[in-house]
Design a protein around this motif. Structure first.
Motif, mmCIF file in Angstrom:
data_model
loop_
_atom_site.group_PDB
_atom_site.id
_atom_site.type_symbol
_atom_site.label_atom_id
_atom_site.label_comp_id
_atom_site.label_asym_id
_atom_site.label_seq_id
_atom_site.Cartn_x
_atom_site.Cartn_y
_atom_site.Cartn_z
ATOM 1 N N LYS A 1 1.196 -1.060 0.441
ATOM 2 C CA LYS A 1 -0.272 0.065 0.176
ATOM 3 C C LYS A 1 1.182 1.161 0.324
ATOM 4 O O LYS A 1 0.216 2.304 -0.343
ATOM 5 C CB LYS A 1 -0.677 -0.106 1.025
ATOM 6 C CG LYS A 1 -2.023 -1.401 1.032
ATOM 7 C CD LYS A 1 -2.881 -1.669 0.206
ATOM 8 C CE LYS A 1 -4.232 -1.890 0.106
ATOM 9 N NZ LYS A 1 -4.702 -1.841 -0.947
ATOM 10 N N TYR A 2 2.070 1.115 0.814
ATOM 11 C CA TYR A 2 2.731 2.208 0.652
ATOM 12 C C TYR A 2 4.234 1.715 0.203
ATOM 13 O O TYR A 2 4.854 2.463 1.364
ATOM 14 C CB TYR A 2 2.379 3.004 1.980
ATOM 15 C CG TYR A 2 1.315 2.987 2.784
ATOM 16 C CD1 TYR A 2 0.297 3.570 2.649
ATOM 17 C CD2 TYR A 2 0.493 1.961 3.855
ATOM 18 C CE1 TYR A 2 -0.561 4.015 2.895
ATOM 19 C CE2 TYR A 2 -0.277 2.464 4.492
ATOM 20 C CZ TYR A 2 -1.052 2.903 3.857
ATOM 21 O OH TYR A 2 -2.344 3.584 4.428
ATOM 22 N N SER A 3 4.567 1.589 -0.720
ATOM 23 C CA SER A 3 5.591 1.465 -1.277
ATOM 24 C C SER A 3 7.076 2.407 -1.374
ATOM 25 O O SER A 3 8.006 2.116 -1.612
ATOM 26 C CB SER A 3 5.609 0.370 -2.963
ATOM 27 O OG SER A 3 5.444 1.833 -3.759
ATOM 28 N N SER A 4 6.449 3.756 -2.031
ATOM 29 C CA SER A 4 7.414 4.386 -1.745
ATOM 30 C C SER A 4 7.707 5.507 -0.415
ATOM 31 O O SER A 4 8.450 6.024 0.056
ATOM 32 C CB SER A 4 7.171 5.471 -2.252
ATOM 33 O OG SER A 4 5.533 6.676 -1.568
ATOM 34 N N GLU A 5 6.438 4.969 1.318
ATOM 35 C CA GLU A 5 7.838 5.404 1.861
ATOM 36 C C GLU A 5 8.068 4.555 2.765
ATOM 37 O O GLU A 5 8.231 3.452 3.398
ATOM 38 C CB GLU A 5 5.694 5.384 2.365
ATOM 39 C CG GLU A 5 4.763 6.184 2.024
ATOM 40 C CD GLU A 5 4.444 7.709 3.257
ATOM 41 O OE1 GLU A 5 5.510 7.713 3.864
ATOM 42 O OE2 GLU A 5 3.942 8.720 2.619
ATOM 43 N N LYS A 6 8.906 5.544 3.709
ATOM 44 C CA LYS A 6 9.502 5.077 4.799
ATOM 45 C C LYS A 6 8.738 4.070 6.041
ATOM 46 O O LYS A 6 8.205 4.927 6.814
ATOM 47 C CB LYS A 6 10.727 6.038 5.998
ATOM 48 C CG LYS A 6 11.593 6.607 4.579
ATOM 49 C CD LYS A 6 12.668 7.609 5.152
ATOM 50 C CE LYS A 6 13.695 7.979 4.413
ATOM 51 N NZ LYS A 6 14.765 9.065 5.531
ATOM 52 N N ARG A 7 9.402 3.420 6.599
ATOM 53 C CA ARG A 7 8.656 2.205 7.305
ATOM 54 C C ARG A 7 9.792 1.922 8.025
ATOM 55 O O ARG A 7 9.194 1.104 9.466
ATOM 56 C CB ARG A 7 7.635 1.714 6.994
ATOM 57 C CG ARG A 7 8.249 0.293 5.492
ATOM 58 C CD ARG A 7 6.232 -0.300 5.425
ATOM 59 N NE ARG A 7 7.023 -1.148 4.483
ATOM 60 C CZ ARG A 7 7.352 -1.976 4.635
ATOM 61 N NH1 ARG A 7 7.970 -2.790 5.773
ATOM 62 N NH2 ARG A 7 8.066 -2.284 3.402
ATOM 63 N N PHE A 8 10.657 1.246 8.084
ATOM 64 C CA PHE A 8 11.629 0.658 8.463
ATOM 65 C C PHE A 8 10.890 -1.055 8.799
ATOM 66 O O PHE A 8 10.893 -0.568 9.898
ATOM 67 C CB PHE A 8 12.237 1.465 10.194
ATOM 68 C CG PHE A 8 12.887 2.906 9.184
ATOM 69 C CD1 PHE A 8 14.426 2.300 8.982
ATOM 70 C CD2 PHE A 8 12.312 3.910 9.243
ATOM 71 C CE1 PHE A 8 14.855 3.792 8.528
ATOM 72 C CE2 PHE A 8 13.142 4.884 8.425
ATOM 73 C CZ PHE A 8 14.261 5.040 8.564
ATOM 74 N N GLY A 9 10.961 -1.519 8.215
ATOM 75 C CA GLY A 9 10.464 -3.114 8.162
ATOM 76 C C GLY A 9 11.204 -3.831 8.262
ATOM 77 O O GLY A 9 12.629 -3.267 9.107
#
Length: 1008
Positions: free
Chosen positions: A266-274
């Motif tokens: 859903k948020y492929s271009s967002e930083k989320r530090f998975g």
């Protein structure tokens, strides 16, 4: 056997074994033999010494023949020789009791020797060798365990056989593999069996210590704790899980993996530090919490870096998914504050633990990107919650700290925080540290980011066991987590879980890792994720079906889709939804601009003063230092005169708050006595060690507790700890005092990232007080300045904005600013500003420049009338002398702050200019008292206005107050600067130059 091995620790090599055994056999002296065996803690028991099992001449005859055969095999008949060589003879059993941790000498002889006979050299060598092998596995097995899922760091071993590498130095061959050996008391690999074949011993040790778990614990100096760990890992069958437990692990792993996959979609271009590559951390945390909850824990406080935070909030804390997804939407905030990025936010959740069916509180503390800075904050918050719950052993409240591998060994605050773990006033009774080990730090390879073999080696300094585990083996991870939770509940000490995984993406999702780690990421691209590996395993063994695996994954994806749809309906984000330390009931029903009075009855001041100046009730038996008797007498004289110096004013602030039920905690280096030997809150018996008396703990029978604690020699960790402590309970006065104000900048990350901006970023208030000894007194550049200019620079009030004047002007300023900065010049004002921290209907940090020479200055005293009912804190202290009484005659008004006031008044008196020069003290520097400055300037309409300070021009308060003076005066008058010129250092190291600079300052200020 443990004690025997300790005695023979220098005899572990085969050559040493041979020499010892040969000497033992050659010894002809029975007395010498007895001494040796006694030293080794090996007891021999002769059948004649106790009631024998077999009586009669037959048994005696057989034993005599055997002893003769031992001496010379040719001296007996060939039939006896054949009989004894067949190893079928067993000596009569011994009924004498065997003591703990000892074995009879016959235990060495599982090859056919008998009681009462000296074993041969090889028997002794082999049994000692087996024990040495067992110990080698326990000490060094982790070095060759299969911990790396990528198999990049597999050790290079001769013949690629880890077993052979461990016992290669011992003279065993294939012919010895089926020989039985007695197991020592320092191992549990046998379970109910007392002996095992050598092959089985090696196989079991290999499986325990060199498989997917590597255990570091043999450095712990407690035999009880070492045996406890051995039992948890060595007992056969400890890694057997039921089908239900395996399905639970699979479900949790599916959720952890599914969450990251959903965000990536859903948020492929967002930083989320998975968390991809170490998703097992989520089931691991849940297992720790499950076991801890079962063992009585009711509240868990967690601190962690950005990686995996959103997953932890979603699947460990069960934060509503729609609130998490809303953070990606870029919506406006519905409440005040600047907010923070989504992977820094904390939360507080109360929920039912479905596994244990018990209620649990979970808090994840908000933190900045400054790695590991949150560690001491979590510890302080945990300690405070334990204190207010009366949880003196840490059975109900615990902390979990999650670390990255590079930060855990790279950030010094980890070491500082570790060293708080066992201090009486700072311990949280055991923290579980979980290292999400990606085997990389941003772009830096471990070979270049640490000098130690493991990233976890810092934990060895506090005897914390370290459990390394391959993150691709979920069942091994769950077992390690269970052991860690039980360890903490049993011993209330720290332990470390090192989850060795990898990072599937770059440092963040839009980073390209192939630039710097091409070989590692080629392996990662080909490597199956943990969920797929575990699902395949369970399907293969028949625990679940492929359809069930897909069903669990699909079900969780539907949950995420529903939450995603709900998040789209939100129009604003709410920062308060992410508050990690809610103060239930504190703000309700209060006027946000009403301050409770800070003055108290004079009788209260006298009572506190009398108690504070009195020796212990059993003074005849409690021997006090003679110098302190003089201090107590001087305090009593001041109470009789109804005046207070700095120490007495502070004690009255503390004592009156304690009387009102407010807990007071003072912490820092040397605070019990005070850096300048002025406080003396803890009196020490001169003849009895650890016998102390604290009068502030005995003011009233129903008072609140008073804690005064000398800390470790740390600023960063201890200030963070006290900040965390202050977050827990608004009805407590928490103070941290620097040894000198200059040293506070060692804790700059805590000051910048938490104290000054915490409320704005995280809607989190704190009433922490920082006491910073400050003053230019010729003590050199590191004992002069708390760098007050830095605190003022971070103050959030606008220099060009004069707020509307009203009756609530002062309190409204306090409400709107991020913190308070003050430099008090009287004990009374110090007393009031401390009490005001609790009297306010909200909480703000207070930065106090505290004095050094003023502690004993004869003029730095306040009458009780300035602290009793009707008195209050004075933001500005006007000139009450001749200048203030005849303002029209005044030619110059000198505004100043802090101790320099006393130097200025002395010079003014010497020059006889009391009527021509007014000196006004700005006690509260920030928020700036615009209204009172305007009032004072209007009072002296014809006078020149100057600001005098002892700090250099580019330091101190000048750059902060100058624009605010102009705003207060509507730019109608100028304010000049008087003081030292600009400088790089805070102060000169030359006493002569210091005096020269001070005289120049005073002459410039006190002149017309």
């Amino acid at each position: 056997m443990h004690r025997a091995h300790t005695a023979f620790s220098l005899a572990l090599s085969p050559m040493a074994h041979k020499n010892f055994a040969t000497w033992l056999l050659k010894s002809s002296s029975s007395q010498q033999m007895a001494k040796v065996t006694a030293a080794a803690a090996v007891r021999t028991y002769n059948s004649a010494a106790a009631e024998p099992f077999a009586n009669g001449s037959t048994a005696s005859y057989v034993e005599e023949m055997y002893n003769a055969w031992l001496r010379d095999p040719t001296s007996v008949h060939t039939s006896w020789d054949a009989y004894f060589r067949s190893n079928s003879y067993v000596s009569p059993p011994n009924l004498a009791p065997v003591q703990a941790n000892t074995l009879p000498l016959t235990a060495f002889n599982f090859g056919g020797a008998v009681a009462g006979a000296a074993p041969d050299s090889k028997t002794i060598d082999d049994h000692l060798a087996v024990q040495a092998i067992i110990r080698s596995y326990q000490i060094r097995g982790h070095n060759i365990a299969h911990l790396d899922p990528l198999e990049i760091n597999t050790p290079e071993l001769p013949g690629n056989s880890s077993t052979k590498s461990i016992y290669a130095n011992f003279s065993f061959g294939e012919q010895d593999m089926d020989r039985q050996f007695k197991l020592p008391s320092t191992t549990f690999i046998g379970g109910d069996e007392a002996s095992l074949p050598l092959k089985e011993i090696l196989n079991r040790l290999e499986n325990v210590y060199c498989n997917k778990i590597g255990v570091e614990f043999m450095f712990i100096n407690s035999l009880e704790q070492c045996n406890w760990i051995r039992k948890r890992f060595e007992t056969p069958g400890v890694l057997n899980f039921s089908p239900e437990e395996k399905r639970l692990i699979l479900a949790r792993l599916t959720r952890a993996t599914g969450f990251e996959a959903f965000l990536a979609k859903k948020y492929s271009s967002e930083k989320r530090f998975g968390l991809e590559g170490c998703e097992i951390m989520i089931p691991a945390l849940k297992e720790i919490i499950d076991v801890s909850t079962e063992l009585g824990v009711e509240s868990v406080i967690m601190g962690m870096p950005h990686r995996g935070r959103l997953n932890t909030l979603a699947n460990v804390c069960r934060k509503p998914l729609n609130q998490i997804f809303t953070q990606f939407a870029g919506l406006e905030a519905a409440d005040d504050g600047s907010g923070d990025v989504k992977y820094h936010l904390g939360t507080y959740i109360e929920r039912l633990n479905r596994v244990t069916n018990k209620n649990i509180r979970l808090a994840v503390v908000a933190n900045p990107s400054h790695l590991e800075a949150v560690d001491p904050v979590v510890q302080g918050k945990t300690r405070a919650e334990q204190f207010y719950r009366g949880d003196q052993e840490g059975k109900k409240v615990m902390s979990i700290l999650i670390h990255g591998d590079a930060a855990f060994c790279g950030q010094g605050v980890v070491y500082e925080t570790m060293h708080l773990s066992d201090l009486p006033d700072y311990t949280t009774h055991g923290t579980i540290h979980v290292v999400a080990n990606n085997q990389i730090g941003f772009t830096t390879d471990p070979r270049f980011s640490r000098s130690s073999p493991y990233c976890t080696d810092v934990a060895r300094v506090v005897n914390a066991p370290i459990f390394h585990v391959n993150a691709d083996d979920p069942e091994a991870v769950m077992h390690v987590c269970k052991v860690a939770a039980e360890w903490r509940a049993t011993f209330h000490k720290d332990c470390v879980i090192d989850l060795v995984g990898y990072r599937r993406n770059g440092h963040n999702e839009i980073d390209e890792p192939m630039f710097t780690q091409p070989l590692m990421y080629q392996k990662i691209r080909k490597h199956k994720n943990c969920l797929d590996l575990y699902a395949d395993k369970l399907i293969a063994e028949g625990t679940v079906t492929a359809e069930e695996v897909k069903s669990v994954a699909a079900k969780y994806e539907n949950i995420c889709e529903e939450a995603f749809a709900l998040a789209k309906t939100e129009t604003h984000v709410k920062y308060k939804d992410w508050l990690d330390s809610p103060w239930s009931g504190f703000f309700e029903g209060k006027d946000p601009l009403k301050v409770a009075p800070t003055g108290v009855k004079e009788e209260t001041l006298i009572h506190i003063g009398n108690r504070f100046s009195s020796p212990p009730p059993n003074a005849a038996e409690f021997v006090i230092h003679k110098g302190l008797l003089r201090v107590l007498a001087a305090r009593k004289a001041m109470v009789d005169e109804k005046v207070a110096d700095w120490a007495l004013g502070e004690a009255m602030a503390f004592g009156s708050l304690l009387k009102e039920g407010i807990h007071v905690r003072l912490s820092g280096q040397d605070v019990e006595r005070g850096t300048f030997s002025h406080r003396h809150h803890v009196l020490h018996h001169q003849l009895v060690d650890k016998a102390t008396y604290n009068s502030l703990q005995h003011m009233y029978p129903d008072q609140a507790p008073y804690s005064v604690s000398n800390s470790s020699l740390s600023e960063y960790a201890v200030l963070g700890f006290e900040h965390g402590y202050s977050m827990t309970n608004p009805n407590a006065l928490v103070l941290w005092e620097a040894q000198f104000g200059d040293f506070s900048n060692t804790a700059q990350s805590i000051i910048d990232q938490f104290i000054s901006s915490g409320q704005s970023k995280w809607v989190r208030q704190s009433g922490l007080v920082m006491l910073l000894p400050h003053g230019m007194e010729g003590m050199g550049p590191e004992h002069s300045s708390c760098r007050v200019e830095r605190f003022l620079q971070m103050s959030s009030d606008d220099p060009d904005y004069f707020p509307p004047e009203s009756d609530e002007f002062g309190v409204r300023q306090l409400h709107d600013i991020n913190w308070i900065v003050a430099n008090c010049s009287t004990p009374a004002n110090y007393y009031h500003i401390l009490r005001r921290q609790i009297a306010l209907p909200f909480r703000k940090p207070l930065i106090l420049c505290t004095p050094k020479s003023l502690l004993r200055h004869p003029e730095a005293k306040s009458p009780f009338s300035e602290m009793s009912e009707g008195s209050e804190f004075q933001r500005i202290i006007p000139d009450n002398g001749p200048a203030g009484q005849n303002p029209s005659n005044v030619k110059k008004v000198v505004f100043c702050s802090g101790r320099v006031y006393y130097d200025l008044t002395k010079t003014r008196r010497e020059k006889q200019l009391e009527g021509e020069i007014a000196i006004v003290r700005v006690e509260q520097i920030s928020p700036f008292p615009f209204d009172l400055v305007k009032e004072q300037a209007n009072l002296y309409k014809n006078a020149e206005l100057v600001w005098a300070q002892e700090e250099h021009k580019n330091q101190g308060s000048w750059t902060y107050v100058q624009p605010r003076f102009l705003t207060a005066l509507n730019h109608s008058r100028d304010v000049s600067y008087v003081g030292r010129a600009c400088g790089a250092s805070t102060a000169t190291g030359s006493k002569a130059q210091h005096i020269r600079e001070l005289n120049a300052l005073l002459n410039d200020a006190i002149s017309t």
